[in-house]
Motif scaffolding. Structure first.
Motif, PDB file in Angstrom:
ATOM      1  N   GLU A   1       5.252  53.626  23.523  1.00 18.27           N
ATOM      2  CA  GLU A   1       3.900  53.152  23.823  1.00 18.27           C
ATOM      3  C   GLU A   1       2.878  53.823  22.911  1.00 18.27           C
ATOM      4  N   ALA A   2       3.058  55.136  22.707  1.00 18.63           N
ATOM      5  CA  ALA A   2       2.121  55.885  21.864  1.00 18.63           C
ATOM      6  C   ALA A   2       2.148  55.377  20.430  1.00 18.63           C
TER       7      ALA A   2
ATOM      8  N   GLU B   1       0.410  51.971  20.364  1.00 16.83           N
ATOM      9  CA  GLU B   1      -1.042  52.127  20.510  1.00 16.83           C
ATOM     10  C   GLU B   1      -1.657  52.696  19.239  1.00 16.83           C
TER      11      GLU B   1
ATOM     12  N   ARG C   1      -3.240  61.258  17.924  1.00 11.61           N
ATOM     13  CA  ARG C   1      -3.472  60.162  18.886  1.00 11.61           C
ATOM     14  C   ARG C   1      -2.250  59.949  19.766  1.00 11.61           C
ATOM     15  N   ALA C   2      -1.062  59.967  19.128  1.00  8.70           N
ATOM     16  CA  ALA C   2       0.169  59.748  19.897  1.00  8.70           C
ATOM     17  C   ALA C   2       0.400  60.880  20.896  1.00  8.70           C
TER      18      ALA C   2
ATOM     19  N   HIS D   1      -1.790  60.465  23.912  1.00  6.99           N
ATOM     20  CA  HIS D   1      -1.295  59.425  24.815  1.00  6.99           C
ATOM     21  C   HIS D   1      -0.144  59.957  25.670  1.00  6.99           C
TER      22      HIS D   1
ATOM     23  N   THR E   1      -1.345  62.658  28.217  1.00 11.01           N
ATOM     24  CA  THR E   1      -2.135  62.062  29.307  1.00 11.01           C
ATOM     25  C   THR E   1      -1.237  61.353  30.304  1.00 11.01           C
ATOM     26  N   ARG E   2      -0.321  60.541  29.794  1.00 12.66           N
ATOM     27  CA  ARG E   2       0.588  59.806  30.690  1.00 12.66           C
ATOM     28  C   ARG E   2       1.526  60.766  31.420  1.00 12.66           C
TER      29      ARG E   2
END
Length: 371
Positions: free
Chosen positions: A86-87, A90, A142-143, A146, A149-150
């Motif tokens: 997902e990262a 995104e 950024r990855a 993500h 956070t998740r």
């Protein structure tokens, strides 16, 4: 026969966990331990506690939680793979990471996950990553954001953060073995080990005068990484050392070699997009690429085997002969093309030269004598 270092075997006998860089190393330790036991005539023994670094961290996290420590559970392998996928999607603006066409996302996700592990093991602060001007660093930042956070939402810990999270916790004595260098995380474990907890130590194969060590790599990229790690360990002991590493096919792998060595020897400079001053890539042309050397190698190949007629012609007309003269060799070449077959051995060439016509006799005799 597989043999195990005496110190590692002693630690296993005393109930220590031996932590290795990879599952293959851990398997080798268990097999060697069993071979040693059988050599002593034993028929049964306790399975040695040998685990790869990621597997050991996961186990210790669960043990810490069972012991009442406030440690979030480790992410499951499938969970973590999905979060990094997902990262990656995104980070590069993909519409749906689950589409079959997202194979490139899977490769990127795996690269980002490994980069995060290297970063946390190396003790590189996240601020350095965010302050970098390189697009790769921005992508990783950024990855990472993500995934973390998740993970917090799931009340779990990604694998790259377990080493830092579990520092100061141990369920028993532990020995790190087989690592080519001591990462910042493992160094902190060794340095800050509380006296009341089970011992932590590291066993490393140090070089000794007159003793050579062999490191086996699974592919050329890993071979470069092992060489870079070796340089890192040598420079850590003697920063003034000047080390030379010979890289096969350097002309085609110049960029890859520079990147791996710069990341190993000057990771912060690499993150900031600066050229590492401690790494210089020179040369790159194979020795056989030099005409004189190529001619010598062709000669050796011919004298121990055979040459095709075209190769023989090129070899005969090369400029590195002392005798016969260039014009005489050119005339011999024209005549030999009419009397030799497609492939020529040294014996066949000598026989042909001995039957040369009168006008070529002197040059042919001189060449046959050289052969």
């Amino acid at each position: 026969m597989l043999t195990l270092n005496t110190l590692i075997e002693r630690d296993l006998d005393h109930g220590a966990a031996v932590v290795t860089p990879s599952p293959q190393h851990a398997t080798a330790v268990r097999l060697a331990y069993g071979v040693g036991r059988m050599a002593r005539g034993e028929r049964a023994w306790r399975t040695p506690d040998a685990l790869a670094w990621p597997a050991w961290l996961r186990r210790e996290a669960f043990r810490a939680a069972d012991a009442g420590q406030l440690v979030p559970r480790p992410l499951g392998a499938a969970e973590e793979w999905l979060l990094w996928l997902e990262a990656a999607a995104e980070a590069i603006g993909a519409q749906d990471a689950r589409l079959p066409s997202a194979g490139s996302n899977e490769l990127l996700a795996d690269s980002l996950r490994r980069a995060a592990s290297v970063m946390f093991d190396g003790g590189i602060p996240l601020g350095v990553l965010r302050g970098s001007v390189r697009s790769e660093s921005e992508l990783l930042a950024r990855a990472l954001g993500h995934v973390e956070t998740r993970s917090r939402e799931a009340r779990a810990t990604p694998s790259h953060a377990l080493g830092v999270l579990l520092r100061g916790w141990r369920s028993g004595p532990v020995t790190f073995a087989g690592f080519s260098e001591c990462s910042a995380v493992r160094a902190a474990w060794l340095r800050e080990a509380p006296q009341q907890l089970p011992a932590v130590r590291e066993h490393r194969n140090e070089e000794a005068p007159g003793r050579a060590l062999t490191a086996r790599a699974s592919d050329p990229a890993e071979e470069l990484e092992l060489a870079a790690s070796w340089c890192h360990s040598r420079l850590a002991r003697d920063p003034a050392s000047r080390l030379l590493v010979v890289v096969p096919d350097l002309a085609a792998r110049r960029g890859e070699a520079a990147r791996i060595f710069e990341h190993a020897l000057a990771p912060r400079a690499a993150l900031d997009g600066e050229k590492a001053s401690c790494v210089v890539v020179e040369g790159g042309e194979a020795l056989a690429g030099y005409p004189l050397v190529r001619h010598g190698l062709t000669t050796l190949g011919f004298l121990t085997g055979a040459l095709g007629l075209e190769e023989l012609s090129t070899w005969l007309r090369a400029s590195f002969w002392r005798a016969p003269a260039e014009a005489q060799r050119a005339r011999l070449d024209v005549w030999l093309r009419h009397v030799l077959g497609i492939e020529v051995t040294p014996r066949q060439l000598v026989q042909a030269l001995r039957a040369a016509p009168a006008g070529l006799g002197a040059a042919a005799s001189e060449l046959a004598g050289s052969l």
